[in-house]
Design an enzyme around this catalytic site. Structure first.
Site, mmCIF file in Angstrom:
data_model
loop_
_atom_site.group_PDB
_atom_site.id
_atom_site.type_symbol
_atom_site.label_atom_id
_atom_site.label_comp_id
_atom_site.label_asym_id
_atom_site.label_seq_id
_atom_site.Cartn_x
_atom_site.Cartn_y
_atom_site.Cartn_z
ATOM 1 N N HIS A 36 -14.707 -3.717 -2.841
ATOM 2 C CA HIS A 36 -15.894 -2.985 -2.383
ATOM 3 C C HIS A 36 -15.789 -1.532 -2.833
ATOM 4 O O HIS A 36 -14.784 -1.127 -3.407
ATOM 5 C CB HIS A 36 -16.110 -3.125 -0.877
ATOM 6 C CG HIS A 36 -15.033 -2.531 -0.011
ATOM 7 N ND1 HIS A 36 -13.731 -2.970 -0.016
ATOM 8 C CD2 HIS A 36 -15.070 -1.529 0.914
ATOM 9 C CE1 HIS A 36 -13.028 -2.279 0.870
ATOM 10 N NE2 HIS A 36 -13.811 -1.391 1.446
ATOM 11 N N HIS A 38 -15.700 1.490 -1.295
ATOM 12 C CA HIS A 38 -15.144 2.631 -0.540
ATOM 13 C C HIS A 38 -14.100 3.397 -1.354
ATOM 14 O O HIS A 38 -13.330 2.803 -2.105
ATOM 15 C CB HIS A 38 -14.527 2.140 0.778
ATOM 16 C CG HIS A 38 -15.563 1.878 1.838
ATOM 17 N ND1 HIS A 38 -15.317 1.089 2.937
ATOM 18 C CD2 HIS A 38 -16.851 2.311 1.948
ATOM 19 C CE1 HIS A 38 -16.424 1.032 3.686
ATOM 20 N NE2 HIS A 38 -17.352 1.760 3.103
ATOM 21 N N ASP A 40 -11.300 4.743 -0.791
ATOM 22 C CA ASP A 40 -9.876 4.384 -0.737
ATOM 23 C C ASP A 40 -9.593 3.046 -1.421
ATOM 24 O O ASP A 40 -8.471 2.531 -1.357
ATOM 25 C CB ASP A 40 -9.367 4.387 0.718
ATOM 26 C CG ASP A 40 -10.170 3.503 1.637
ATOM 27 O OD1 ASP A 40 -11.340 3.192 1.322
ATOM 28 O OD2 ASP A 40 -9.640 3.093 2.684
ATOM 29 N N HIS A 41 -10.592 2.493 -2.108
ATOM 30 C CA HIS A 41 -10.386 1.263 -2.894
ATOM 31 C C HIS A 41 -10.708 1.453 -4.371
ATOM 32 O O HIS A 41 -10.338 0.617 -5.194
ATOM 33 C CB HIS A 41 -11.231 0.115 -2.316
ATOM 34 C CG HIS A 41 -10.780 -0.281 -0.940
ATOM 35 N ND1 HIS A 41 -10.090 -1.446 -0.684
ATOM 36 C CD2 HIS A 41 -10.865 0.366 0.251
ATOM 37 C CE1 HIS A 41 -9.794 -1.514 0.606
ATOM 38 N NE2 HIS A 41 -10.251 -0.424 1.197
ATOM 39 N N HIS A 94 -18.454 -5.506 6.370
ATOM 40 C CA HIS A 94 -17.824 -4.190 6.258
ATOM 41 C C HIS A 94 -18.698 -3.304 5.367
ATOM 42 O O HIS A 94 -19.046 -2.181 5.724
ATOM 43 C CB HIS A 94 -16.419 -4.359 5.697
ATOM 44 C CG HIS A 94 -15.661 -3.086 5.502
ATOM 45 N ND1 HIS A 94 -15.203 -2.328 6.553
ATOM 46 C CD2 HIS A 94 -15.280 -2.428 4.373
ATOM 47 C CE1 HIS A 94 -14.579 -1.253 6.073
ATOM 48 N NE2 HIS A 94 -14.612 -1.291 4.763
ATOM 49 N N ASP A 113 -11.266 -5.181 2.916
ATOM 50 C CA ASP A 113 -11.372 -4.713 4.302
ATOM 51 C C ASP A 113 -12.212 -5.661 5.158
ATOM 52 O O ASP A 113 -12.854 -5.235 6.119
ATOM 53 C CB ASP A 113 -12.007 -3.309 4.338
ATOM 54 C CG ASP A 113 -11.048 -2.240 3.834
ATOM 55 O OD1 ASP A 113 -9.887 -2.564 3.529
ATOM 56 O OD2 ASP A 113 -11.474 -1.070 3.744
ATOM 57 N N HIS A 151 -5.353 -3.049 3.854
ATOM 58 C CA HIS A 151 -4.579 -2.066 4.630
ATOM 59 C C HIS A 151 -3.464 -2.718 5.425
ATOM 60 O O HIS A 151 -3.572 -3.875 5.814
ATOM 61 C CB HIS A 151 -5.503 -1.308 5.604
ATOM 62 C CG HIS A 151 -6.552 -0.487 4.909
ATOM 63 N ND1 HIS A 151 -6.309 0.782 4.448
ATOM 64 C CD2 HIS A 151 -7.836 -0.779 4.585
ATOM 65 C CE1 HIS A 151 -7.409 1.247 3.873
ATOM 66 N NE2 HIS A 151 -8.348 0.316 3.942
HETATM 67 ZN ZN ZN Z 1 -13.532 -0.164 3.275
#
Ligand code: ZN
Length: 221
Positions: A36, A38, A40-41, A94, A113, A151
């Site tokens: 996805h 985001h 942090d990805h 998400h 996530d 995570h």
């Molecule tokens: Zn995420």
């Protein structure tokens, strides 16, 4: 398939640790797979692409928010080339464009996530119903499928599960193993679908109502 040094990286939040391992192991990094959009990805997308000339794979509807995306995939498609083969499973909740990369031959699923070990992702762009149905899709994967999630939240998640499912012996055993791994500085990932079915209260919720209540409780845990 023949053994090569060709590799994919899933959801690189930053480039530096990836570059280190690629250089050290002499890996030929061919693809980034993004579950996805985001930050942090996808934070390592630009630099890794610049450095290795790799191709970036992501959900077609997220083409405007996955940086440097090259290859658009969609639900139920099998993404394949000479080195890799993964089924794409659209699992919104998400985010609206969240996907899972399921490598059936290797019995591995990258769940981003959406499904965590002993937990599930926060619902940012979808409805409870979408998240519940996405988790139900993942529940149907073979029980020996290894789960690699986005995570390392397992320890905290385990405390939440333990609070709401007190007499689950499988969960007790899993928590013991988790604590042991953390004590020895080891990752708690991968888990398996079978272990999650036995221990993860979000997968064990009987219906949408129970699931939604748990999700709300976890948001304030
Ligand atoms: Zn995420």
């Amino acid at each position: 398939m023949k053994k090569t040094k060709n590799a994919c990286v899933i959801d690189p939040s930053e480039s530096k640790p990836i570059i280190e391992i690629v250089e050290k192991k002499n890996i030929n990094l061919k693809f980034i797979l993004n579950t996805h959009h985001h930050y942090d990805h996808v934070g390592g997308n630009n630099e890794l692409k610049k450095k290795y000339g790799l191709k970036i794979v992501g959900f077609k509807n997220d083409k405007d928010r996955i940086p440097e995306i090259d290859i658009f995939v969609e639900n139920n498609q099998t993404w394949m080339n000479e080195d890799f083969q993964a089924k794409i499973i659209h699992i919104p909740g998400h985010t609206s464009g969240h996907i899972c990369f399921y490598f059936s031959k290797d019995k591995i699923a990258f769940t981003g996530d959406t499904l965590f070990s002993l937990g599930c992702g926060k619902i940012f762009e979808g409805t409870y119903e979408q998240m519940f149905s996405s988790l139900n899709k993942l529940k149907k994967l073979p029980s020996d499928t290894k789960i690699y999630c986005g995570h390392e939240y397992t320890l905290k998640n385990s405390m939440f599960c333990a609070q709401y499912e007190k007499n689950n012996k499988n969960l007790e055993k899993k928590i013991f193993e988790i604590q042991d791994k953390i004590k020895n500085n080891l990752p708690t990932i991968p888990s398996t679908i079978g272990e999650e079915l036995a221990c993860n209260i979000f997968l064990r919720a009987k219906n949408l109502e129970d699931f939604s209540k748990l999700r709300d409780l976890k948001d304030n845990f």
